[in-house]
Each structure stands twice: as C-alpha cells, then as structure tokens.
Write a protein that holds these residues in place. Structure first.
Motif, PDB file in Angstrom:
ATOM      1  N   ASN A  39       0.829  -1.213   0.000  1.00 41.96           N
ATOM      2  CA  ASN A  39       0.000   0.000   0.000  1.00 41.96           C
ATOM      3  C   ASN A  39       0.865   1.266   0.000  1.00 41.96           C
ATOM      4  N   THR A  40       1.964   1.235   0.767  1.00 44.15           N
ATOM      5  CA  THR A  40       2.870   2.375   0.812  1.00 44.15           C
ATOM      6  C   THR A  40       3.558   2.581  -0.535  1.00 44.15           C
ATOM      7  N   LEU A  41       3.967   1.474  -1.161  1.00 39.39           N
ATOM      8  CA  LEU A  41       4.639   1.564  -2.455  1.00 39.39           C
ATOM      9  C   LEU A  41       3.695   2.083  -3.531  1.00 39.39           C
ATOM     10  N   ILE A  42       2.443   1.615  -3.509  1.00 40.64           N
ATOM     11  CA  ILE A  42       1.463   2.077  -4.500  1.00 40.64           C
ATOM     12  C   ILE A  42       1.157   3.552  -4.287  1.00 40.64           C
ATOM     13  N   ALA A  43       1.044   3.973  -3.020  1.00 40.18           N
ATOM     14  CA  ALA A  43       0.780   5.386  -2.746  1.00 40.18           C
ATOM     15  C   ALA A  43       1.896   6.269  -3.286  1.00 40.18           C
ATOM     16  N   ALA A  44       3.125   5.777  -3.240  1.00 41.40           N
ATOM     17  CA  ALA A  44       4.267   6.572  -3.685  1.00 41.40           C
ATOM     18  C   ALA A  44       4.451   6.545  -5.193  1.00 41.40           C
ATOM     19  N   ALA A  45       4.205   5.387  -5.813  1.00 41.42           N
ATOM     20  CA  ALA A  45       4.557   5.243  -7.228  1.00 41.42           C
ATOM     21  C   ALA A  45       3.409   4.807  -8.122  1.00 41.42           C
ATOM     22  N   GLY A  46       2.247   4.495  -7.551  1.00 45.59           N
ATOM     23  CA  GLY A  46       1.147   3.950  -8.345  1.00 45.59           C
ATOM     24  C   GLY A  46       0.706   4.851  -9.479  1.00 45.59           C
ATOM     25  N   ALA A  47       0.590   6.152  -9.220  1.00 43.84           N
ATOM     26  CA  ALA A  47       0.131   7.082 -10.252  1.00 43.84           C
ATOM     27  C   ALA A  47       1.115   7.145 -11.406  1.00 43.84           C
ATOM     28  N   ASP A  48       2.423   7.154 -11.109  1.00 46.13           N
ATOM     29  CA  ASP A  48       3.436   7.198 -12.166  1.00 46.13           C
ATOM     30  C   ASP A  48       3.443   5.904 -12.974  1.00 46.13           C
ATOM     31  N   ILE A  49       3.290   4.765 -12.299  1.00 48.43           N
ATOM     32  CA  ILE A  49       3.273   3.479 -13.003  1.00 48.43           C
ATOM     33  C   ILE A  49       2.105   3.420 -13.976  1.00 48.43           C
ATOM     34  N   THR A  50       0.930   3.828 -13.506  1.00 45.31           N
ATOM     35  CA  THR A  50      -0.252   3.816 -14.377  1.00 45.31           C
ATOM     36  C   THR A  50      -0.077   4.761 -15.556  1.00 45.31           C
ATOM     37  N   ALA A  51       0.447   5.958 -15.310  1.00 43.75           N
ATOM     38  CA  ALA A  51       0.658   6.914 -16.392  1.00 43.75           C
ATOM     39  C   ALA A  51       1.633   6.363 -17.429  1.00 43.75           C
ATOM     40  N   LEU A 225      -5.015  -2.569  -0.820  1.00 46.78           N
ATOM     41  CA  LEU A 225      -6.222  -1.756  -0.986  1.00 46.78           C
ATOM     42  C   LEU A 225      -6.456  -1.346  -2.433  1.00 46.78           C
ATOM     43  N   ARG A 226      -5.422  -0.971  -3.127  1.00 47.18           N
ATOM     44  CA  ARG A 226      -5.540  -0.469  -4.488  1.00 47.18           C
ATOM     45  C   ARG A 226      -4.714  -1.323  -5.445  1.00 47.18           C
ATOM     46  N   GLY A 227      -5.032  -1.225  -6.715  1.00 43.73           N
ATOM     47  CA  GLY A 227      -4.390  -2.063  -7.703  1.00 43.73           C
ATOM     48  C   GLY A 227      -3.067  -1.516  -8.192  1.00 43.73           C
ATOM     49  N   VAL A 228      -2.276  -2.404  -8.783  1.00 43.65           N
ATOM     50  CA  VAL A 228      -1.020  -2.020  -9.415  1.00 43.65           C
ATOM     51  C   VAL A 228      -1.004  -2.616 -10.818  1.00 43.65           C
ATOM     52  N   SER A 229      -0.498  -1.865 -11.763  1.00 43.60           N
ATOM     53  CA  SER A 229      -0.526  -2.254 -13.168  1.00 43.60           C
ATOM     54  C   SER A 229       0.215  -3.562 -13.410  1.00 43.60           C
ATOM     55  N   LYS A 230      -0.339  -4.394 -14.304  1.00 44.08           N
ATOM     56  CA  LYS A 230       0.361  -5.610 -14.721  1.00 44.08           C
ATOM     57  C   LYS A 230       1.608  -5.267 -15.527  1.00 44.08           C
ATOM     58  N   PHE A 231       1.676  -4.040 -16.021  1.00 43.88           N
ATOM     59  CA  PHE A 231       2.845  -3.619 -16.787  1.00 43.88           C
ATOM     60  C   PHE A 231       4.033  -3.268 -15.893  1.00 43.88           C
ATOM     61  N   ALA A 232       3.829  -3.198 -14.584  1.00 51.52           N
ATOM     62  CA  ALA A 232       4.884  -2.713 -13.681  1.00 51.52           C
ATOM     63  C   ALA A 232       6.225  -3.418 -13.884  1.00 51.52           C
ATOM     64  N   PRO A 233       6.286  -4.758 -13.934  1.00 56.12           N
ATOM     65  CA  PRO A 233       7.605  -5.386 -14.096  1.00 56.12           C
ATOM     66  C   PRO A 233       8.158  -5.328 -15.517  1.00 56.12           C
ATOM     67  N   ALA A 234       7.389  -4.791 -16.455  1.00 57.46           N
ATOM     68  CA  ALA A 234       7.826  -4.778 -17.855  1.00 57.46           C
ATOM     69  C   ALA A 234       8.036  -3.373 -18.402  1.00 57.46           C
ATOM     70  N   ILE A 235       7.654  -2.349 -17.652  1.00 58.95           N
ATOM     71  CA  ILE A 235       7.687  -0.975 -18.175  1.00 58.95           C
ATOM     72  C   ILE A 235       9.094  -0.558 -18.574  1.00 58.95           C
ATOM     73  N   VAL A 236      10.086  -0.809 -17.723  1.00 54.06           N
ATOM     74  CA  VAL A 236      11.447  -0.350 -18.003  1.00 54.06           C
ATOM     75  C   VAL A 236      11.982  -1.010 -19.269  1.00 54.06           C
ATOM     76  N   LYS A 237      11.831  -2.322 -19.373  1.00 50.13           N
ATOM     77  CA  LYS A 237      12.362  -3.020 -20.543  1.00 50.13           C
ATOM     78  C   LYS A 237      11.629  -2.606 -21.815  1.00 50.13           C
ATOM     79  N   LEU A 238      10.322  -2.442 -21.756  1.00 48.20           N
ATOM     80  CA  LEU A 238       9.585  -2.023 -22.945  1.00 48.20           C
ATOM     81  C   LEU A 238      10.017  -0.629 -23.399  1.00 48.20           C
ATOM     82  N   PHE A 239      10.180   0.269 -22.449  1.00 53.41           N
ATOM     83  CA  PHE A 239      10.554   1.643 -22.798  1.00 53.41           C
ATOM     84  C   PHE A 239      11.965   1.707 -23.380  1.00 53.41           C
TER      85      PHE A 239
END
Length: 492
Positions: A39-51, A225-239
C-alpha cells in the motif's frame, strides 16, 4: 539501536549461513529491497506506473498488442450468464430480459454489458483496478430494467486521501472503512485529474456508498487496498527497447542519406561538376544513373559504409521480448505476433498454460467481482421495477440469484483431434454434454431446445441430415476402421 540490531542480525546470518538469499555478502551487498507494505509503495509510485503504462499502450506496438490480446482472451465476445432457476419458463423469461438489458447497460452509451467487461479487463491490466458505479434510472428513461453502469478509471479515486473522520471511520487511499474494517464508502473526484476539458472544480470529491460501487481488482498482496498495473515489471524493458529500436532505425536512416564522400587535398577549390550547398552549409552534388564524374588530381571517392548492428540484433530483441512476455503473462507469439519461432507442440503448450491462467482470472476477478454483483443488482431492480414477476422472490432470493457464467469458447489448435477426444470423453462418462457445452460458452438447455426445434422443423419439411456423412470417422470404432481398410485393400 536499530542500526546495531541490523548489524547483529547480519553477523548472526553470516555466522550461521543457511539461506544464501538472506546473507549480506559481496554479491548481495547492493540488494536492499524495501520492506514497506505494498500500500505504501502504491501510494508513492502507483500514479506514475499507471501513467507510464498508458503511455506505452498509446505509443508502443508491443504494449498495445499485449493489452488487446489479454482482453480478447479473457472476455472475447462476453462472459455470459445462464440462470439456474429450475422453472424452465421463468428461466427463459429472465434470460430474454437480460439480453435486452445488456444493450442499455452502459451509462455512456458506447457499448453493451459485454463491451464493458472487455473495457474492465483492459483497465485492470493497465491500472490494476477499475470501478463501476450503479446508476438507477427513472421509469420515464425507457429502459427495460431501470439500471445502468458507469465506468470510473482508477485515477478518479485519489491515492493520497488518507484521514480519520469525526465518526471514527478511516479513509485510506480514498476508501472509507468503519471501525471493524468494512468498506463503507468511496471518495471519488468529481472530475478526472488529468482532463483539462472538464470545467468542474479540480480536487473536489464526492462520497459514494460502497453498496453503489463495484471495485474490480486483482490483488497480489494480503491487505492490498488499491491495484497495481500488470505492466509494472515490464515498463522499463519495454521503454528502453523502444528507445533502442528508434535509435537503430534513425541510425539506418541517417546512414542511407549519404551515398559517396569525396576527399580533396584542396577543399577550397571548386569541383568541376555542378555542386550545391546543403542545409548545414556542406558542399554536395547530385549523382545521376550512369554518370561519370572526373575528379581533380588528389581527390578520392569513398562510399558510405555504415556500421551494421550485426547478428546480435535479432537474438537481443527476442530475449528481451521473452522477458517482457514473462512479465506480462502473455505468450511470446501473442505479444509480438511472431509465429515463425513457434511449432505445433510448443505453441499448444504455451496456449494451454495461458488458458489456465486466463480461466483462473475469469473466475476470481471478472465473474466474482463484476458479473455476480451486477447480476444480483439487476435481478433486484428488475423485480422491484415490475419487469420480472417472481412471487416469493424476497424469501427465496438466493435460489433465484443462482447463475452460471460461461466464458467464450476456446478455439482448438487441432479441431478434428480435439473434437474426437471430447466425444470419446463424453462416451466414456468422463465428462457430460452439459460440461462440454459450458466449456464452449453455451447453455446446455438452450442448445438442446434448439436441436429439438431443428429436428422438428426438418421432419415437417421432409429434410434429413446425416451426422455420420459429415464426420464418418467420428462414429467409427477401431473394428470398423480395420474392416474399412480391408475392404479398400480388396477393392484396389
């Protein structure tokens, strides 16, 4: 004190040994993962991961293909209900009314209920979650059942909303809980924080009771409590892979722009051929097919010979996309549309594994969190509005709400072999026709009714169709096949 305790634990771990993964030796010295709750990690980075996930889907072909493949396999044309009401007549009425209502389900009017399922599957993959709000309607709105669904993206529920209310309830990441941990309400923004076309007040929230909200999420940690993108572990490599591809393409383009280079010991002297000045002030000349150019003494011609990426480009791309495929849970062929590396056996193996994961997701997320609550609310609304006349509904509500949800059928890799195998399973009693039809996404009672109606119409019209003629091998026993083979040998 905490530092001393940590040092003591490392010393004990180094002394005892045991789990290498828990040691602080040279290889793992820089491996210091966060111990914060998800929950703490999502609060800190969730919005950036989704974007970033949404950016990739808009700009990266592999990401766009992956999300479409996922939604197509999870939902397809829709996960459809089959009521378990024992009264066949009442069941038919319920099913017919539901089918009519699905066209009215979307409050935005873009699609039907099964289209909303597909959009939900996409959103949960992209953002880790999505919300639906029940929207009761008035009788004069003209709906067969006065109920619609409004989709709300994850960004509409602020991750930063955390407070203790005067009532004693606690708001965590926009979700209000009572004192025993039940979800009481959701505090949604009135406008999307990134939509500048909406004239509403930025940051203004509205409290919506939890009974009016469906929260679709695929949690990965206990207490999440809140969701995290399935793309999270792949975002860096894809980009980074996208950047590498762009750089390689641009390098090839620049190299292809130059055909020849001429070196001269006296660059100030003009060429004997017509020359021009380029955009950057360089001296250039055009070459025509078959043209012979006379050079001054000392001038040399050098062809453009750009460095090639070599034979490492293709293996590097393949291995990187394999890692992305594993991170997303999408088969490599589905991610890349590359069927060259696949054969029948490994394609079937990958497909079976993907189907197992998809089946689990359909049941645990799509059916349990979305389809069942919508069906229950729809039945209640239909009865209260008088669209369904069911006596004793309130007393036997659970029985009337019974429903099986049928995902779309899987297409077979080898239809003939798979059909034969299924026929043999049914004949051996290993599965029922009802189960086989359900796996194909059909309701057994509906199929039986259609078959009976077809047969009655065929008798009336004097038509006769032989199932054996269309599939002679399906009904042949081994003895029949041997006899047929012997007959063919004798005839020839």
């Amino acid at each position: 004190m905490p530092g001393m305790l940590s040092h003591w634990r490392r010393r004990i771990g180094a002394f005892i040994g045991g789990f290498e993964a828990g040691l602080g030796n040279r290889r793992l010295k820089g491996f210091q993962p966060s111990r914060a709750h998800l929950n703490t990690l999502i609060a800190a980075a969730g919005a950036d991961i989704t974007a970033r996930a949404r950016w990739l889907i808009r700009n990266n072909g592999y990401a766009a293909n992956a999300i479409d493949s996922w939604a197509g396999n999870v939902v397809g044309t829709g996960i459809k209900p089959s009521s378990l009401i024992a009264d066949a007549g009442l069941k038919a009425v319920v099913q017919k009314l539901w089918l009519e209502w699905t066209d009215d389900a979307d409050a935005d009017g873009f699609t039907d209920f099964y289209g909303l399922q597909r959009r939900a599957a996409r959103e949960v993959f992209i953002a880790g979650e999505v919300f639906f709000r029940f929207r009761p309607r008035r009788p004069e709105d003209g709906l067969v059942v006065p109920l619609q669904l409004q989709m709300l993206p994850a960004e509409m529920l602020p991750l930063t909303r955390n407070e203790v209310l005067p009532s004693g309830n606690v708001v965590r990441q926009g979700i209000e809980f009572d004192r025993i941990g039940r979800r009481i309400a959701y505090h949604f923004l009135r406008r999307h924080p990134g939509d500048v076309t909406d004239p509403g007040a930025a940051g203004e929230t509205v409290r919506i009771p939890a009974a009016e909200i469906i929260h679709v999420i695929d949690p990965v940690d206990a207490g999440q409590l809140r969701g995290v993108s399935k793309f999270a572990p792949a975002i860096v490599k894809l980009f980074l892979l996208d950047q590498y591809d762009d750089a390689e393409l641009d390098r090839k383009k620049v190299a292809a722009m130059h055909a020849l280079f001429i070196t001269t010991p006296a660059p100030a002297e003009p060429f004997d051929v017509a020359e021009s000045i380029g955009e950057n002030g360089e001296r250039t000349m055009d070459l025509q097919p078959g043209q012979i150019v006379m050079l001054e003494p000392g001038e040399q011609v050098q062809t453009s010979d750009p460095a090639d990426s070599g034979q490492t480009y293709e293996p590097f791309q393949y291995r990187t996309l394999l890692q992305v495929s594993a991170a997303l849970g999408i088969p490599y062929a589905y991610l890349s549309n590359d069927m060259i590396k696949a054969n029948y056996s490994n394609a079937r193996l990958a497909l079976l594994e993907f189907r197992r994961r998809t089946d689990a997701y359909q049941h645990a997320v799509m059916v349990w969190q979305l389809c069942r609550p919508v069906w229950a609310r729809w039945m209640d609304t239909a009865v209260l509005a008088g669209a369904l006349g069911i006596s004793g509904y309130e007393a036997n509500r659970r029985a009337y709400l019974g429903c099986s949800w049928l995902p779309p059928k899987w297409d077979w890799v080898d239809p003939l072999k798979d059909a034969k195998a299924e026929i043999e399973q049914i004949a051996a009693g290993l599965k029922s026709r009802t189960q086989a039809l359900a796996e194909r996404g059909y309701d057994a009672e509906q199929v039986d009714g259609e078959i009976a109606a077809d047969q009655a119409r065929e008798r009336t019209l004097g038509l006769s169709f032989s199932a054996q003629a269309s599939a002679p091998d399906a009904a042949m026993t081994p003895a029949d096949e041997a006899a047929a083979a012997q007959e063919n040998a004798t005839t020839s």
